[in-house]
Design a protein around this motif. Structure first.
Motif, PDB file in Angstrom:
ATOM      1  N   ASP A  67       0.812  -1.221   0.000  1.00 23.72           N
ATOM      2  CA  ASP A  67       0.000   0.000   0.000  1.00 23.72           C
ATOM      3  C   ASP A  67       0.844   1.268   0.000  1.00 23.72           C
ATOM      4  OD1 ASP A  67      -2.315  -1.499   0.032  1.00 23.72           O
ATOM      5  OD2 ASP A  67      -2.484  -1.497   2.214  1.00 23.72           O
ATOM      6  N   LEU A  68       2.143   1.145   0.230  1.00 24.22           N
ATOM      7  CA  LEU A  68       3.009   2.320   0.213  1.00 24.22           C
ATOM      8  C   LEU A  68       3.123   2.870  -1.205  1.00 24.22           C
ATOM      9  CD1 LEU A  68       5.901   1.020   2.510  1.00 24.22           C
ATOM     10  CD2 LEU A  68       4.272   2.829   3.091  1.00 24.22           C
ATOM     11  N   ILE A  69       2.953   4.176  -1.343  1.00 23.74           N
ATOM     12  CA  ILE A  69       2.999   4.827  -2.649  1.00 23.74           C
ATOM     13  C   ILE A  69       4.425   5.326  -2.895  1.00 23.74           C
ATOM     14  CG2 ILE A  69       2.017   6.639  -4.100  1.00 23.74           C
ATOM     15  CD1 ILE A  69      -0.412   6.644  -2.233  1.00 23.74           C
ATOM     16  N   PRO A  70       5.046   4.946  -3.997  1.00 31.10           N
ATOM     17  CA  PRO A  70       6.436   5.369  -4.257  1.00 31.10           C
ATOM     18  C   PRO A  70       6.584   6.884  -4.305  1.00 31.10           C
ATOM     19  CG  PRO A  70       5.775   3.614  -5.762  1.00 31.10           C
ATOM     20  CD  PRO A  70       4.530   4.050  -5.058  1.00 31.10           C
ATOM     21  N   ASP A  71       7.791   7.343  -3.980  1.00 29.50           N
ATOM     22  CA  ASP A  71       8.200   8.743  -4.108  1.00 29.50           C
ATOM     23  C   ASP A  71       7.358   9.687  -3.259  1.00 29.50           C
ATOM     24  OD1 ASP A  71      10.121   7.961  -6.037  1.00 29.50           O
ATOM     25  OD2 ASP A  71       8.569   7.997  -7.578  1.00 29.50           O
ATOM     26  N   LYS A  72       6.825   9.206  -2.145  1.00 26.67           N
ATOM     27  CA  LYS A  72       6.045  10.051  -1.246  1.00 26.67           C
ATOM     28  C   LYS A  72       6.781  10.232   0.081  1.00 26.67           C
ATOM     29  CE  LYS A  72       2.338  10.580  -3.827  1.00 26.67           C
ATOM     30  NZ  LYS A  72       1.908  11.910  -4.301  1.00 26.67           N
ATOM     31  N   THR A  73       6.252  11.136   0.885  1.00 30.09           N
ATOM     32  CA  THR A  73       6.757  11.334   2.244  1.00 30.09           C
ATOM     33  C   THR A  73       5.721  10.795   3.227  1.00 30.09           C
ATOM     34  OG1 THR A  73       8.110  13.260   1.725  1.00 30.09           O
ATOM     35  CG2 THR A  73       7.343  13.065   3.986  1.00 30.09           C
ATOM     36  N   TYR A  74       6.158   9.944   4.145  1.00 33.77           N
ATOM     37  CA  TYR A  74       5.275   9.340   5.142  1.00 33.77           C
ATOM     38  C   TYR A  74       5.732   9.731   6.543  1.00 33.77           C
ATOM     39  CZ  TYR A  74       2.907   6.172   1.847  1.00 33.77           C
ATOM     40  OH  TYR A  74       2.144   5.645   0.833  1.00 33.77           O
ATOM     41  N   MET A  75       4.746   9.876   7.419  1.00 35.07           N
ATOM     42  CA  MET A  75       5.021  10.055   8.846  1.00 35.07           C
ATOM     43  C   MET A  75       4.134   9.084   9.618  1.00 35.07           C
ATOM     44  SD  MET A  75       5.165  14.170   9.536  1.00 35.07           S
ATOM     45  CE  MET A  75       6.190  15.271   8.567  1.00 35.07           C
ATOM     46  N   PHE A  76       4.741   8.200  10.416  1.00 34.28           N
ATOM     47  CA  PHE A  76       4.000   7.315  11.312  1.00 34.28           C
ATOM     48  C   PHE A  76       4.986   6.655  12.271  1.00 34.28           C
ATOM     49  CE2 PHE A  76       4.268   4.885   7.181  1.00 34.28           C
ATOM     50  CZ  PHE A  76       5.266   3.995   7.539  1.00 34.28           C
ATOM     51  N   PHE A  77       4.457   5.935  13.245  1.00 37.21           N
ATOM     52  CA  PHE A  77       5.300   5.140  14.141  1.00 37.21           C
ATOM     53  C   PHE A  77       5.703   3.875  13.373  1.00 37.21           C
ATOM     54  CE2 PHE A  77       2.934   7.523  17.449  1.00 37.21           C
ATOM     55  CZ  PHE A  77       4.013   8.013  18.174  1.00 37.21           C
ATOM     56  N   SER A  78       6.956   3.815  12.956  1.00 41.87           N
ATOM     57  CA  SER A  78       7.393   2.697  12.114  1.00 41.87           C
ATOM     58  C   SER A  78       7.947   1.525  12.911  1.00 41.87           C
ATOM     59  CB  SER A  78       8.464   3.178  11.136  1.00 41.87           C
ATOM     60  OG  SER A  78       9.642   3.577  11.828  1.00 41.87           O
ATOM     61  N   HIS A  79       8.447   1.799  14.109  1.00 40.15           N
ATOM     62  CA  HIS A  79       9.051   0.757  14.954  1.00 40.15           C
ATOM     63  C   HIS A  79      10.140  -0.011  14.212  1.00 40.15           C
ATOM     64  CE1 HIS A  79       6.133   1.581  18.050  1.00 40.15           C
ATOM     65  NE2 HIS A  79       5.148   1.380  17.221  1.00 40.15           N
ATOM     66  N   VAL A  80      11.075   0.763  13.643  1.00 37.09           N
ATOM     67  CA  VAL A  80      12.221   0.140  12.967  1.00 37.09           C
ATOM     68  C   VAL A  80      13.545   0.562  13.585  1.00 37.09           C
ATOM     69  CG1 VAL A  80      10.997  -0.013  10.765  1.00 37.09           C
ATOM     70  CG2 VAL A  80      12.434   1.992  11.240  1.00 37.09           C
ATOM     71  N   ILE A  81      13.537   1.588  14.457  1.00 38.35           N
ATOM     72  CA  ILE A  81      14.816   2.163  14.888  1.00 38.35           C
ATOM     73  C   ILE A  81      15.585   1.259  15.851  1.00 38.35           C
ATOM     74  CG2 ILE A  81      14.048   4.521  14.476  1.00 38.35           C
ATOM     75  CD1 ILE A  81      13.575   4.900  17.379  1.00 38.35           C
ATOM     76  N   LYS A  82      14.932   0.232  16.378  1.00 40.07           N
ATOM     77  CA  LYS A  82      15.651  -0.752  17.179  1.00 40.07           C
ATOM     78  C   LYS A  82      15.933  -2.020  16.375  1.00 40.07           C
ATOM     79  CE  LYS A  82      13.628   0.811  21.557  1.00 40.07           C
ATOM     80  NZ  LYS A  82      12.804   0.436  22.727  1.00 40.07           N
TER      81      LYS A  82
END
Length: 708
Positions: A117-132
């Protein structure tokens, strides 16, 4: 193409403008700068209970009324089960549509459920829970990179604030759900208590308290709590019921939120000493009792030496302390509302063994625990798993060490819901949007200029142009590794806390290689990455759990990582190890299930590079766990002194007057040794007082110093 490039600075936060150029200075020359932007609000489909929104209809209306037609082309909203109906967004002027591909910035609360569902070449803001490096979200991050998406994580939007206890800088999140976890957690805990008391034959007004999500908003919930309080005050609690004491741990937003609800009920705040006396009083009781548990009530020095409690020392040396919560607090409380920060370096509040011992001694007064901190097998060890909004409670029997998905007598009822803020979706969303709105407004107002992103956003950007940004490049090493096996704290493991220049030196990759070669599993507990500021490099902190049933392998991990720290000088790293093995190796110190094996890092700052300084640097710098920074106006003099320490470094600084560089050095040190001329000592002392850093001087005490 990626859009959030070159956004103007936040005039309201000048102190946060640092470190941005390092991240954004290499913007591709081919980047197209746009001015007008559009915003999209994503459907929340990662969890059926997620009804929060990043911005409310009122926030959307404010943006549309003030900026549409000038710098904002529109706001697009995907239909969803959110707490605010789609019609309210339409009334605010937003466009409700499945297709949000026209939006430049796409806002969500949780991550998208499906990477497709992610649209290419866009800017997203959300809690991704990837930094760990969470393995379950690495496919999401891979899709972000493959689709050239610019990703901002709310969790990383922070500012530096001074810790009032230690005087050191710490990170404070700017966009978060604040106290609402505490508020919702307290409401659910009251219901939990009502059901637990009913299991013991006590009918109380707490049964009339519904789960927090049942109420439309917080005002509705508070009216119900106040009505419960009226019944308690008028009719009293059952005469056979002892006075109910609620013990609150922590002093952050979680605990403040819990207290906000508790204080709607008839109550009296008491001390630990008063609690023991109150327990002797007979019912019926027409009020509750609240006990704020301070850290001095929770732990004591293991060496038995009685002295005034030093929070700064405890946080720096947790292995020198042991918990006394089970003997000091647990016997006099009926409900624990836990909002304390905890990791494995610290003693647990209450272990299973301690709770079992209380039961065996006939003390069964603890009816319920609301563990809002929600650390599985953590500070409350018998929080064996997190609970759900549908099934928020379970019972744990101290006599049998068994948990059941129901509330029964002769057990402790436990609430451990891990998405509490969504139970109060209206207020949580308003609070969250209030914090996010200034950032969005700044983006709209400044457009896409050459000045760069607001620092808050720059430091929170995980990926852009198909790559991880410098602050988060360490995740690349985790993405290439096999999916991590999930463990809990009961599995045999060690915790490594490593402090140093971990990423630019390549140390992190080599540490993970060592763990893999020894066939151990690992999980990242925490990772704090700090960029260079004003030419002063900041060390990062990594807390890493390493799991294995083979003690020899865990011993090898410790030995090999320690060797790496000594070999890679550029990392300037030190390590603490905490032991949580099923069976401890012989000769290791014991403190419950956690012990410190390594020396904590010490940071010494020597001001001045005269003849005396060389001997001081040599003596204080003999240990490889001690970093000695030597500051002087002349680099060659500082280097000559610093080389006398095992881990010495030279710093050039104008020591004749106070300034940002000196302030930064003092803030980062554990102790300052001033070998400057006596007239300069008051200036240094003022900085040390400001940052609560210890100071040693070699001069007689002057009147100016006495005045401080």
């Amino acid at each position: 193409m990626t859009l959030l490039r070159g956004i103007g600075r936040l005039a309201s936060s000048p102190h946060l403008r640092r470190g941005v150029n390092q991240i954004w200075s290499h913007r591709p020359a081919s980047a197209v700068l746009h001015r007008d932007i559009s915003i999209g609000i994503l459907r929340e489909n990662y969890d059926k209970w997620e009804r929060r929104v990043p911005i409310t209809p009122d926030h959307a209306k404010h943006l549309i009324d003030n900026y549409k037609g000038d710098k904002l082309t529109g706001i697009y909203v995907q239909p969803s089960q959110r707490i605010f109906p789609d019609s309210q967004y339409e009334k605010a002027g937003a466009i409700v549509t499945e297709d949000v591909s026209n939006a430049d910035i796409l806002l969500g609360v949780k991550r998208v459920a499906n990477e497709d569902d992610l649209i290419p070449d866009k800017t997203y803001m959300f809690f991704s829970h990837v930094i760990k490096g969470q393995s379950e979200n690495m496919e999401l991050l891979k899709a972000v990179l493959d689709k050239n998406i610019q990703l901002f994580d709310y969790e990383a939007i922070t500012e530096d604030v001074k810790d009032p206890t230690t005087g050191k800088l710490k990170k404070r999140r700017l966009v978060a759900f604040g106290k609402y976890a505490g508020i919702a957690g307290m409401i659910d805990t009251l219901q939990c208590l009502g059901r637990r008391l009913l299991a013991s034959g006590h009918s109380t007004p707490f049964l009339n308290c519904s789960p927090a999500y049942v109420y439309y908003d917080l005002d509705d919930a508070k009216r119900c709590i106040e009505e419960i309080g009226n019944h308690i005050e008028k009719d009293g609690l059952p005469v056979s019921l002892e006075p109910l004491v609620f013990a609150f741990t922590g002093n952050g937003n979680v605990t403040k939120g819990a207290l906000e609800i508790f204080k709607l009920l008839p109550h009296k705040m008491i001390t630990l000493e008063e609690a023991a006396e109150i327990k002797k009083t007979a019912g019926p009781h027409n009020r509750l009792y609240g006990l704020m548990v301070e850290q001095k009530d929770i732990v004591k020095k293991t060496d038995g030496v009685e002295e005034s409690f030093d929070v700064k020392h405890y946080r720096a040396n947790p292995s020198e302390y042991e918990s006394m919560f089970a003997s000091n607090v647990a016997p006099v409380c009926n409900v624990i509302v836990n909002g304390i920060y905890w990791d494995e370096r610290y003693p647990r509040l209450l272990t299973k063994a301690e709770m079992t011992d209380l039961y065996e001694k006939g003390n069964k007064s603890l009816f319920a625990v609301g563990d809002i901190s929600c650390d599985v097998n953590g500070s409350i060890e018998f929080l064996q798993y997190t609970t759900t909004i549908e099934k928020p409670f379970f019972s744990w029997n101290p006599a049998t060490n068994e948990a059941v998905d129901d509330i029964v007598d002769d057990s402790v009822a436990v609430m451990g819901v891990d998405i509490l803020p969504t139970e109060l979706s209206v207020e949580s969303s308003k609070h969250f949007g209030d914090a996010l709105l200034p950032l969005l407004k700044q983006i709209i107002i400044d457009g896409f200029t050459k000045d760069g992103l607001p620092p808050e956003l720059a430091n929170a950007c995980i990926a852009r142009d198909g790559s991880l940004t410098p602050n988060f490049e360490y995740i690349k090493a985790l993405m290439k590794r096999p999916a991590m096996v999930h463990h809990d704290l009961t599995d045999s493991h060690i915790l490594l806390r490593i402090n140093g220049h971990l990423f630019d030196s390549g140390l992190i990759n080599q540490i993970l290689d060592v763990i893999e070669r020894l066939d151990c599993h690992f999980e990242i507990e925490d990772c704090a990455v700090r960029p260079t500021v004003n030419g002063v490099p900041h060390k990062s902190v990594l807390m890493l759990k390493v799991f294995s049933e083979d003690d020899n392998k865990l011993d090898s991990v410790i030995a090999k990582v320690d060797m790496l720290l000594q070999l890679i000088d550029s990392a300037e790293a030190s390590m603490q190890h905490f032991d949580n093995r099923s069976a401890k190796p012989k000769g290791l110190p014991s403190q419950g299930k956690v012990s410190v094996l390594g020396e904590p890092e010490k940071r010494v700052l020597i001001l001045g590079a005269g003849k005396v300084a060389s001997g001081v640097a040599e003596y204080l710098g003999r240990s490889t766990s001690t970093t000695v920074a030597v500051a002087s106006m002349f680099e060659d003099e500082a280097m000559a002194v610093a080389k006398n320490a095992a881990r010495g470094k030279a710093v050039t600084c104008d020591l004749s007057r106070s300034g940002d560089k000196l302030r930064q050095l003092v803030q980062e040190a554990d102790v300052v040794v001033s070998l400057l001329p006596a007239p300069l000592h008051p200036m240094v002392a003022e900085e040390c007082i400001s940052w609560k850093t210890d100071l040693v001087t070699a001069s007689y005490e002057s009147k100016e110093m006495q005045a401080l």
